[in-house]
Scaffold this motif. Sequence first.
Motif, PDB file in Angstrom:
ATOM      1  N   ILE A 166      39.671  42.546  35.892  1.00 41.79           N
ATOM      2  CA  ILE A 166      39.832  43.523  36.971  1.00 41.79           C
ATOM      3  C   ILE A 166      38.667  44.508  36.987  1.00 41.79           C
ATOM      4  CG2 ILE A 166      41.274  45.426  37.798  1.00 41.79           C
ATOM      5  CD1 ILE A 166      43.706  43.917  36.814  1.00 41.79           C
ATOM      6  N   GLY A 167      38.252  44.953  35.792  1.00 40.17           N
ATOM      7  CA  GLY A 167      37.104  45.857  35.731  1.00 40.17           C
ATOM      8  C   GLY A 167      35.837  45.223  36.264  1.00 40.17           C
ATOM      9  N   GLN A 168      35.575  43.962  35.883  1.00 41.16           N
ATOM     10  CA  GLN A 168      34.404  43.267  36.400  1.00 41.16           C
ATOM     11  C   GLN A 168      34.512  43.020  37.901  1.00 41.16           C
ATOM     12  OE1 GLN A 168      33.805  39.709  34.088  1.00 41.16           O
ATOM     13  NE2 GLN A 168      33.876  40.815  32.121  1.00 41.16           N
ATOM     14  N   LEU A 169      35.746  42.756  38.363  1.00 46.87           N
ATOM     15  CA  LEU A 169      35.958  42.520  39.786  1.00 46.87           C
ATOM     16  C   LEU A 169      35.605  43.752  40.600  1.00 46.87           C
ATOM     17  CD1 LEU A 169      37.197  40.726  42.093  1.00 46.87           C
ATOM     18  CD2 LEU A 169      39.383  41.837  41.541  1.00 46.87           C
ATOM     19  N   PHE A 170      36.044  44.922  40.158  1.00 47.95           N
ATOM     20  CA  PHE A 170      35.787  46.150  40.897  1.00 47.95           C
ATOM     21  C   PHE A 170      34.328  46.597  40.807  1.00 47.95           C
ATOM     22  CE2 PHE A 170      40.470  47.609  40.366  1.00 47.95           C
ATOM     23  CZ  PHE A 170      40.842  46.700  41.350  1.00 47.95           C
ATOM     24  N   ALA A 171      33.630  46.135  39.771  1.00 50.17           N
ATOM     25  CA  ALA A 171      32.228  46.546  39.602  1.00 50.17           C
ATOM     26  C   ALA A 171      31.239  45.551  40.187  1.00 50.17           C
ATOM     27  CB  ALA A 171      31.927  46.746  38.111  1.00 50.17           C
ATOM     28  N   GLN A 206      28.895  43.489  42.477  1.00 52.72           N
ATOM     29  CA  GLN A 206      28.208  43.762  43.747  1.00 52.72           C
ATOM     30  C   GLN A 206      28.529  45.151  44.296  1.00 52.72           C
ATOM     31  OE1 GLN A 206      29.019  40.569  46.521  1.00 52.72           O
ATOM     32  NE2 GLN A 206      27.615  39.153  45.483  1.00 52.72           N
ATOM     33  N   GLY A 207      28.524  46.124  43.398  1.00 56.31           N
ATOM     34  CA  GLY A 207      28.726  47.500  43.821  1.00 56.31           C
ATOM     35  C   GLY A 207      30.134  47.815  44.284  1.00 56.31           C
ATOM     36  N   GLY A 208      31.125  47.056  43.802  1.00 61.74           N
ATOM     37  CA  GLY A 208      32.511  47.312  44.189  1.00 61.74           C
ATOM     38  C   GLY A 208      32.846  46.865  45.594  1.00 61.74           C
ATOM     39  N   ILE A 209      32.200  45.804  46.053  1.00 63.09           N
ATOM     40  CA  ILE A 209      32.438  45.328  47.418  1.00 63.09           C
ATOM     41  C   ILE A 209      33.871  44.826  47.598  1.00 63.09           C
ATOM     42  CG2 ILE A 209      31.688  42.968  46.931  1.00 63.09           C
ATOM     43  CD1 ILE A 209      31.034  44.984  50.154  1.00 63.09           C
ATOM     44  N   TYR A 210      34.519  44.414  46.496  1.00 66.79           N
ATOM     45  CA  TYR A 210      35.889  43.914  46.609  1.00 66.79           C
ATOM     46  C   TYR A 210      36.831  45.009  47.118  1.00 66.79           C
ATOM     47  CZ  TYR A 210      40.421  41.945  45.336  1.00 66.79           C
ATOM     48  OH  TYR A 210      41.714  41.487  45.374  1.00 66.79           O
ATOM     49  N   LEU A 211      36.653  46.226  46.645  1.00 65.63           N
ATOM     50  CA  LEU A 211      37.500  47.322  47.108  1.00 65.63           C
ATOM     51  C   LEU A 211      37.297  47.572  48.600  1.00 65.63           C
ATOM     52  CD1 LEU A 211      37.105  49.816  44.116  1.00 65.63           C
ATOM     53  CD2 LEU A 211      39.044  48.329  44.631  1.00 65.63           C
ATOM     54  N   ARG A 212      36.084  47.388  49.078  1.00 66.74           N
ATOM     55  CA  ARG A 212      35.835  47.544  50.512  1.00 66.74           C
ATOM     56  C   ARG A 212      36.528  46.434  51.298  1.00 66.74           C
ATOM     57  NH1 ARG A 212      32.109  50.261  53.761  1.00 66.74           N
ATOM     58  NH2 ARG A 212      32.850  50.012  55.901  1.00 66.74           N
ATOM     59  N   ASN A 219      39.416  46.924  54.094  1.00 66.93           N
ATOM     60  CA  ASN A 219      39.299  46.303  55.417  1.00 66.93           C
ATOM     61  C   ASN A 219      40.536  45.474  55.751  1.00 66.93           C
ATOM     62  OD1 ASN A 219      36.749  47.413  55.690  1.00 66.93           O
ATOM     63  ND2 ASN A 219      35.690  45.563  55.002  1.00 66.93           N
ATOM     64  N   THR A 220      41.016  44.720  54.775  1.00 61.74           N
ATOM     65  CA  THR A 220      42.187  43.879  55.005  1.00 61.74           C
ATOM     66  C   THR A 220      43.420  44.721  55.300  1.00 61.74           C
ATOM     67  OG1 THR A 220      41.259  42.244  53.475  1.00 61.74           O
ATOM     68  CG2 THR A 220      43.581  42.010  54.049  1.00 61.74           C
ATOM     69  N   ILE A 221      43.586  45.814  54.573  1.00 64.74           N
ATOM     70  CA  ILE A 221      44.714  46.712  54.842  1.00 64.74           C
ATOM     71  C   ILE A 221      44.618  47.283  56.254  1.00 64.74           C
ATOM     72  CG2 ILE A 221      45.781  48.898  54.180  1.00 64.74           C
ATOM     73  CD1 ILE A 221      45.073  48.282  51.294  1.00 64.74           C
ATOM     74  N   LEU A 222      43.423  47.678  56.651  1.00 65.28           N
ATOM     75  CA  LEU A 222      43.236  48.214  58.012  1.00 65.28           C
ATOM     76  C   LEU A 222      43.580  47.174  59.064  1.00 65.28           C
ATOM     77  CD1 LEU A 222      42.147  50.353  60.027  1.00 65.28           C
ATOM     78  CD2 LEU A 222      39.872  49.344  59.673  1.00 65.28           C
ATOM     79  N   ASP A 260      30.193  44.083  54.460  1.00 68.78           N
ATOM     80  CA  ASP A 260      31.009  45.269  54.257  1.00 68.78           C
ATOM     81  C   ASP A 260      32.161  45.369  55.246  1.00 68.78           C
ATOM     82  OD1 ASP A 260      29.391  45.666  56.440  1.00 68.78           O
ATOM     83  OD2 ASP A 260      28.960  47.762  55.980  1.00 68.78           O
ATOM     84  N   LYS A 261      32.237  44.463  56.222  1.00 72.61           N
ATOM     85  CA  LYS A 261      33.343  44.421  57.171  1.00 72.61           C
ATOM     86  C   LYS A 261      34.259  43.217  56.942  1.00 72.61           C
ATOM     87  CE  LYS A 261      31.341  47.013  61.021  1.00 72.61           C
ATOM     88  NZ  LYS A 261      30.233  47.582  60.265  1.00 72.61           N
ATOM     89  N   PHE A 262      33.971  42.404  55.934  1.00 76.98           N
ATOM     90  CA  PHE A 262      34.767  41.213  55.671  1.00 76.98           C
ATOM     91  C   PHE A 262      36.169  41.595  55.180  1.00 76.98           C
ATOM     92  CE2 PHE A 262      30.980  38.230  54.628  1.00 76.98           C
ATOM     93  CZ  PHE A 262      30.708  38.149  55.981  1.00 76.98           C
ATOM     94  N   PRO A 263      37.180  40.797  55.533  1.00 78.41           N
ATOM     95  CA  PRO A 263      38.476  40.900  54.851  1.00 78.41           C
ATOM     96  C   PRO A 263      38.431  40.128  53.544  1.00 78.41           C
ATOM     97  CG  PRO A 263      38.617  39.279  56.588  1.00 78.41           C
ATOM     98  CD  PRO A 263      37.231  39.853  56.668  1.00 78.41           C
ATOM     99  N   LEU A 264      39.516  40.164  52.795  1.00 80.52           N
ATOM    100  CA  LEU A 264      39.552  39.495  51.493  1.00 80.52           C
ATOM    101  C   LEU A 264      39.387  37.987  51.613  1.00 80.52           C
ATOM    102  CD1 LEU A 264      42.457  41.457  49.769  1.00 80.52           C
ATOM    103  CD2 LEU A 264      40.063  41.449  49.078  1.00 80.52           C
TER     104      LEU A 264
END
Length: 300
Positions: free
Chosen positions: A72-77, A79-85, A89-92, A237-241
């Motif tokens: 999870i830590g590697q996932l969030f870090a 490519q600059g934390g793009i997964y959180l973005r 986006n998916t929630i929106l 940066d506009k992609f969904p999951l």
Amino acid sequence: MNSLAASPAPVHRSSGLRPRKSPVLTIILWMLLAYFMLPLCWLAVNATKSNVDLFGTFGLAFAPSFALFDNIGQLFAFQGGIYLRWFANTILYAVVGAGGAALIAAMGGYALAKFDFHGRKAVLAIVLGATAVPGTALAVPTYMLFTQWGLINTELAVIIPALVSPFGLFLMLVYAQDAVPDSMIEAARIDGAGEARIFWTIALPLMAPGFVTVLLFQLVATWNNYFLPLIVLNQSDKFPLTVGLSLWNKLANAGGVNLAQPLYPLVITGSLLAVLPLLVAFVFLQKYWQSGIAAGGVKE
């Protein structure tokens, strides 16, 4: 004699009230449960494995080391934390798209069920015909239309198509016909209530189970939407999951074994986290389904 006559007759329980067991049906249900749960179990188990254990252990067996939090830590870090973005986006897209689609379906279904106007049959025919058209068949025409409107690579390009749910509209039409009594509407009109107030204060609460059903259907459809965002969005940066994880998976497959392995734990862990909001939504909204079923089972 009088005491015997006055004594109540014995009550015999009917054996037909006992639940009937079908071994064949039970086996089929267990097979269906395994079919749907095994991939999720595989995902949950392998999200706890390190890069080495992922390829060195059995898929449904836990590894000696527990690496979920490291993944999870590697996932969030990465490519600059793009997964959180992508998650945001998916929630929106899901919340605005599914919520708007359910509300539009409720309003349209109520209007078609309770109002008689010119062209009503034509609208019903169009709605029924639209339910037979798959969404992928409209992706390319939608792309061409949004290109002319200048909406390509914007959030609206994903949200606007999600607001349209012909199946949800038809479902709310059928539900509103029985859930909202005409006598209650007439009584509210006699008391001076306007049509908007009648819908928001009377009709919509009575249609809540159907509304939640449409909401969940659209939430799952929008959350798992892949093809349309893939063709209308070109900035990461506009992609969904769905699109973002698919991109990582392609990079992993194209990079060879040595380059691909570090990405696989991220894809698996990201997929597991992407499933959790849907599970929470189903658990939280399940009570509305149960209340609707209970209310429908009471006959006056």
